[in-house]
Design a protein around this motif. Sequence first.
Motif, PDB file in Angstrom:
ATOM      1  N   PHE A 153      48.370  -7.581  58.119  1.00  0.00           N
ATOM      2  CA  PHE A 153      47.007  -7.557  58.619  1.00  0.00           C
ATOM      3  C   PHE A 153      46.902  -6.532  59.744  1.00  0.00           C
ATOM      4  CE2 PHE A 153      47.396 -11.868  56.929  1.00  0.00           C
ATOM      5  CZ  PHE A 153      46.221 -12.000  56.205  1.00  0.00           C
ATOM      6  N   GLY A 154      45.692  -6.024  59.966  1.00  0.00           N
ATOM      7  CA  GLY A 154      45.393  -5.261  61.163  1.00  0.00           C
ATOM      8  C   GLY A 154      44.902  -6.205  62.239  1.00  0.00           C
ATOM      9  N   TYR A 155      44.830  -5.714  63.486  1.00  0.00           N
ATOM     10  CA  TYR A 155      44.487  -6.627  64.575  1.00  0.00           C
ATOM     11  C   TYR A 155      43.011  -7.047  64.544  1.00  0.00           C
ATOM     12  CZ  TYR A 155      42.956  -2.342  67.003  1.00  0.00           C
ATOM     13  OH  TYR A 155      42.350  -1.167  67.344  1.00  0.00           O
ATOM     14  N   LYS A 156      42.169  -6.412  63.716  1.00  0.00           N
ATOM     15  CA  LYS A 156      40.773  -6.834  63.596  1.00  0.00           C
ATOM     16  C   LYS A 156      40.530  -7.641  62.323  1.00  0.00           C
ATOM     17  CE  LYS A 156      37.687  -5.639  65.882  1.00  0.00           C
ATOM     18  NZ  LYS A 156      37.045  -6.297  67.026  1.00  0.00           N
ATOM     19  N   ASP A 157      41.550  -7.833  61.493  1.00  0.00           N
ATOM     20  CA  ASP A 157      41.388  -8.590  60.253  1.00  0.00           C
ATOM     21  C   ASP A 157      41.379 -10.087  60.540  1.00  0.00           C
ATOM     22  OD1 ASP A 157      41.331  -6.365  58.607  1.00  0.00           O
ATOM     23  OD2 ASP A 157      43.514  -6.288  58.444  1.00  0.00           O
ATOM     24  N   ALA A 158      40.631 -10.834  59.724  1.00  0.00           N
ATOM     25  CA  ALA A 158      40.618 -12.291  59.813  1.00  0.00           C
ATOM     26  C   ALA A 158      41.813 -12.834  59.034  1.00  0.00           C
ATOM     27  CB  ALA A 158      39.313 -12.841  59.244  1.00  0.00           C
ATOM     28  N   GLU A 159      42.734 -13.479  59.731  1.00  0.00           N
ATOM     29  CA  GLU A 159      43.968 -13.962  59.099  1.00  0.00           C
ATOM     30  C   GLU A 159      43.795 -15.411  58.635  1.00  0.00           C
ATOM     31  OE1 GLU A 159      47.389 -13.173  61.455  1.00  0.00           O
ATOM     32  OE2 GLU A 159      46.671 -11.208  62.079  1.00  0.00           O
ATOM     33  N   ASP A 160      42.843 -15.627  57.759  1.00  0.00           N
ATOM     34  CA  ASP A 160      42.587 -16.950  57.206  1.00  0.00           C
ATOM     35  C   ASP A 160      43.209 -16.999  55.815  1.00  0.00           C
ATOM     36  OD1 ASP A 160      41.664 -19.485  56.778  1.00  0.00           O
ATOM     37  OD2 ASP A 160      39.610 -18.879  56.303  1.00  0.00           O
ATOM     38  N   ILE A 161      44.331 -17.720  55.689  1.00  0.00           N
ATOM     39  CA  ILE A 161      45.128 -17.676  54.466  1.00  0.00           C
ATOM     40  C   ILE A 161      45.070 -19.016  53.757  1.00  0.00           C
ATOM     41  CG2 ILE A 161      47.447 -17.342  53.530  1.00  0.00           C
ATOM     42  CD1 ILE A 161      48.036 -15.545  55.903  1.00  0.00           C
ATOM     43  N   ASP A 162      44.607 -19.005  52.531  1.00  0.00           N
ATOM     44  CA  ASP A 162      44.634 -20.187  51.668  1.00  0.00           C
ATOM     45  C   ASP A 162      45.970 -20.170  50.928  1.00  0.00           C
ATOM     46  OD1 ASP A 162      44.371 -22.050  49.582  1.00  0.00           O
ATOM     47  OD2 ASP A 162      42.197 -21.831  49.582  1.00  0.00           O
ATOM     48  N   GLY A 163      46.857 -21.092  51.301  1.00  0.00           N
ATOM     49  CA  GLY A 163      48.205 -21.094  50.744  1.00  0.00           C
ATOM     50  C   GLY A 163      48.233 -21.162  49.236  1.00  0.00           C
ATOM     51  N   ALA A 164      47.364 -22.006  48.638  1.00  0.00           N
ATOM     52  CA  ALA A 164      47.359 -22.169  47.187  1.00  0.00           C
ATOM     53  C   ALA A 164      46.958 -20.873  46.482  1.00  0.00           C
ATOM     54  CB  ALA A 164      46.425 -23.302  46.799  1.00  0.00           C
ATOM     55  N   LYS A 165      45.899 -20.214  46.998  1.00  0.00           N
ATOM     56  CA  LYS A 165      45.450 -18.972  46.381  1.00  0.00           C
ATOM     57  C   LYS A 165      46.483 -17.865  46.542  1.00  0.00           C
ATOM     58  CE  LYS A 165      40.451 -19.755  46.784  1.00  0.00           C
ATOM     59  NZ  LYS A 165      39.177 -19.256  47.353  1.00  0.00           N
ATOM     60  N   TYR A 166      47.098 -17.794  47.723  1.00  0.00           N
ATOM     61  CA  TYR A 166      48.094 -16.761  47.938  1.00  0.00           C
ATOM     62  C   TYR A 166      49.324 -16.966  47.071  1.00  0.00           C
ATOM     63  CZ  TYR A 166      46.599 -13.436  51.463  1.00  0.00           C
ATOM     64  OH  TYR A 166      45.987 -12.393  52.095  1.00  0.00           O
ATOM     65  N   THR A 167      49.621 -18.233  46.770  1.00  0.00           N
ATOM     66  CA  THR A 167      50.751 -18.507  45.884  1.00  0.00           C
ATOM     67  C   THR A 167      50.533 -17.867  44.516  1.00  0.00           C
ATOM     68  OG1 THR A 167      51.154 -20.607  47.007  1.00  0.00           O
ATOM     69  CG2 THR A 167      52.175 -20.323  44.859  1.00  0.00           C
ATOM     70  N   ASP A 168      49.322 -17.934  44.009  1.00  0.00           N
ATOM     71  CA  ASP A 168      49.013 -17.303  42.720  1.00  0.00           C
ATOM     72  C   ASP A 168      49.189 -15.794  42.798  1.00  0.00           C
ATOM     73  OD1 ASP A 168      48.407 -19.783  41.664  1.00  0.00           O
ATOM     74  OD2 ASP A 168      46.265 -19.622  42.120  1.00  0.00           O
ATOM     75  N   HIS A 169      48.730 -15.193  43.903  1.00  0.00           N
ATOM     76  CA  HIS A 169      48.877 -13.745  44.066  1.00  0.00           C
ATOM     77  C   HIS A 169      50.346 -13.347  44.164  1.00  0.00           C
ATOM     78  CE1 HIS A 169      44.635 -13.215  44.395  1.00  0.00           C
ATOM     79  NE2 HIS A 169      44.519 -13.842  45.547  1.00  0.00           N
ATOM     80  N   ILE A 170      51.119 -14.134  44.933  1.00  0.00           N
ATOM     81  CA  ILE A 170      52.539 -13.837  45.089  1.00  0.00           C
ATOM     82  C   ILE A 170      53.268 -13.959  43.758  1.00  0.00           C
ATOM     83  CG2 ILE A 170      54.681 -14.619  46.165  1.00  0.00           C
ATOM     84  CD1 ILE A 170      52.961 -15.458  48.600  1.00  0.00           C
ATOM     85  N   ALA A 171      52.943 -15.008  42.998  1.00  0.00           N
ATOM     86  CA  ALA A 171      53.580 -15.197  41.692  1.00  0.00           C
ATOM     87  C   ALA A 171      53.261 -14.036  40.757  1.00  0.00           C
ATOM     88  CB  ALA A 171      53.114 -16.514  41.075  1.00  0.00           C
ATOM     89  N   ALA A 172      52.004 -13.577  40.778  1.00  0.00           N
ATOM     90  CA  ALA A 172      51.630 -12.447  39.926  1.00  0.00           C
ATOM     91  C   ALA A 172      52.407 -11.193  40.320  1.00  0.00           C
ATOM     92  CB  ALA A 172      50.126 -12.202  40.029  1.00  0.00           C
ATOM     93  N   LYS A 173      52.599 -11.006  41.617  1.00  0.00           N
ATOM     94  CA  LYS A 173      53.342  -9.844  42.079  1.00  0.00           C
ATOM     95  C   LYS A 173      54.823  -9.944  41.697  1.00  0.00           C
ATOM     96  CE  LYS A 173      53.776  -5.942  44.161  1.00  0.00           C
ATOM     97  NZ  LYS A 173      53.265  -4.725  43.523  1.00  0.00           N
TER      98      LYS A 173
END
Length: 718
Positions: A619-639
């Motif tokens: 993230f950059g210092y102006k980005d909103a670091e709001d992370i949905d663990g379940a959704k990110y898991t799908d992205h990580i698995a796809a990667k």
Amino acid sequence: MNSDPENGGCKGGGGDIARQIEVEADIDTAMSFTKTYQTPQREKVYSNWESMVLAYQSLGVVYGDLGTSPVNVFSATSFTNLSEDDLLGTLSLIIWTLTSLVLVKYVFIVLHANDHGEGGTFAIYSYICRHIHFNTKFTIHNTKLQPDSAMAYYTGGGHSPLSTRAKNFLERSSSAQNFLTVIVLLGTCMVIGDGALTPATCVLSALQGIQSRSSKITQDHVVWISVVLLVALFVFQRCGTSKVSFLFSPIMLIWFATNVSIGVYNIFKYDPSILKAVSPHYIVKFFMANGKTAWDLLGAVFLSITGAEAMFTDLGHFNKRAIQLGFSLVVYPSLIVTYAGETAYLVKHPENITDAYYSSLPNPVYWPMFVISTLAAVVASQSMISACFSIVKQSLALGCFPRVNIIHTSSNHQGQVYSPEINTILLILTVALVVGFKGGVELANAYGVVVIWVMMITTFLTSLVMLVIWKTNVVAVLGFLVPYVLMEGAFMTSLLRKIPQGGWVPFAISVLFMTVMMSWTYGRSKKTTYEAENKMSVTELDEALSSIYRTPGVCLFFTDLVHGLPPIIRRYIHHMNSVREIMVVVTIRTLPIKTVSAEERLHVGKLGRNGVYQCLIQFGYKDAEDIDGAKYTDHIAAKLLELTDDNSEKHKIRSSMQKGIEFVTGRTILKANKKSDMLSRFTIDYMYRFLQKNSMPAFSTVRTPSNATLQVGMLYEI
């Protein structure tokens, strides 16, 4: 979640796959998150019309503090038996202070030293750090990787021989790097202190005008009316800046317009020749005639430019062109005419200098102007409060402030944020200042004392940018640095005399916040050093995993160590004696840039041979670091599926995803060892531990199912 900013890079092992995640290795092309994130663009190019609209909007956010300064300046002077030459010299000082320190320095020079449209102490520091590699252990951030320079929001360029020598010196000297870090933290603390002083000073100054119309209204009445108004202002902060921002610009436009009208009226009625004060020779005459008294007056004159630093701090809300247009076309001429009108009135009525602004108002417009000035004071207060929220958010992103709750109050503007904890602290400080000083001259003495130090820090950092990044000729750099150090130094020496008379308050507030930030940064740097020295190697990881049971499913282990595997993973494997078939070590890293594009946000690599992977989320210092663990898991698995060509490994990843996901977070407690000196033990065992216990959890922005989340604790003896 905020990563530990003292770390950088990632480590692995095992042939070509290991080299993929070595500290300075190339990392895979990031997957796209366009469905989850809107890809941020580089600094937008605005049309002339758009810039004019933004310039109008900036009046209500950027210039509230600076625009209301005519209420305070003359009343803060201690002159008696004023002559016309004294008033001409004072007006000339005000005019040339506004011209040199605000118009020339900030509008035409400092605004160019921005970080892709973002301004402020941290932004200019990040701008410098993109060109200078910081390798000291005590620094705000040290997470730079070799591939970072290719990212969309990193900039680079060649160097002149002098800039190269300066760059090499800074990269070799840990003392110089530590010095830069400390002055950036100091400047930030002083701005926060100004955020408490501004509401107190502006609201009190505006309300004090009512006393000149009724002897029954005492100073105590003014104080408690101010307290009520300030409490209401801070309580309303939770609604977000956007709920009231549409009122700000019209209020300030009316304020500037009416002040110009009254100023012109006073000039023609009392002394049309007052405009001859634009000649700087009246400053020379004034100092020759008054000596030390004139020098002491510089402290009051400096109040005419308090709020100028907000032009740079609030740059990210608008753009450079809008800030320049707003000040050059509206604010600057309005202030000059307003001060000239006040001075013309004082030529005929010097006895009213203690209440110059309100006394100079024509009787028919007194009450309308009293209402407008009170509203303008609220606007001035709001601008600095919002600036404090933004500064704290940037401090959190760079890991040098204890974790507090940051709420984004606008879905359209990332910079509009609110922090309940910071809001409460500012409220307590502001009310304490109002009640403690009761609106006396001590409050005026307190106001502005720290601002000059922020300006001097900005001058120094801008000179460094000119030398190292812009490759400016050394003569031009000195032509900027020396005159402004002399001018700001003169104001600083004048303001120092106010320290025993109330000026100590902003320094006390700054020291309080500086102690908090230094303790937190020191503790975080010690934690990083311990983890780097005791991290788990990939070979050790392979050996540990080869002799334990692998439970079906996926485990996401969150850690803030970017280089390698932290020792807490060793503790987790040893005590659990089992690990999921697929284990992903997730690190969330905040970069010293404004924002990270969606395509560059996530990277993965393989660790060892036993189904363990590493994921880097940026993230950059102006980005909103709001992370949905379940959704990110799908992205990580796809990667991960993109990472491998082995069909059996792909099948294992898909199968594990269907058998359940476990989220593991680590919690570490620091304890100073017996070899540590007394100051280190006090900082680690008391200050840092107190701040850690009372701050938000490290992974508070990661939303995970509570029934699938496990926390592992470990004591670090450092």
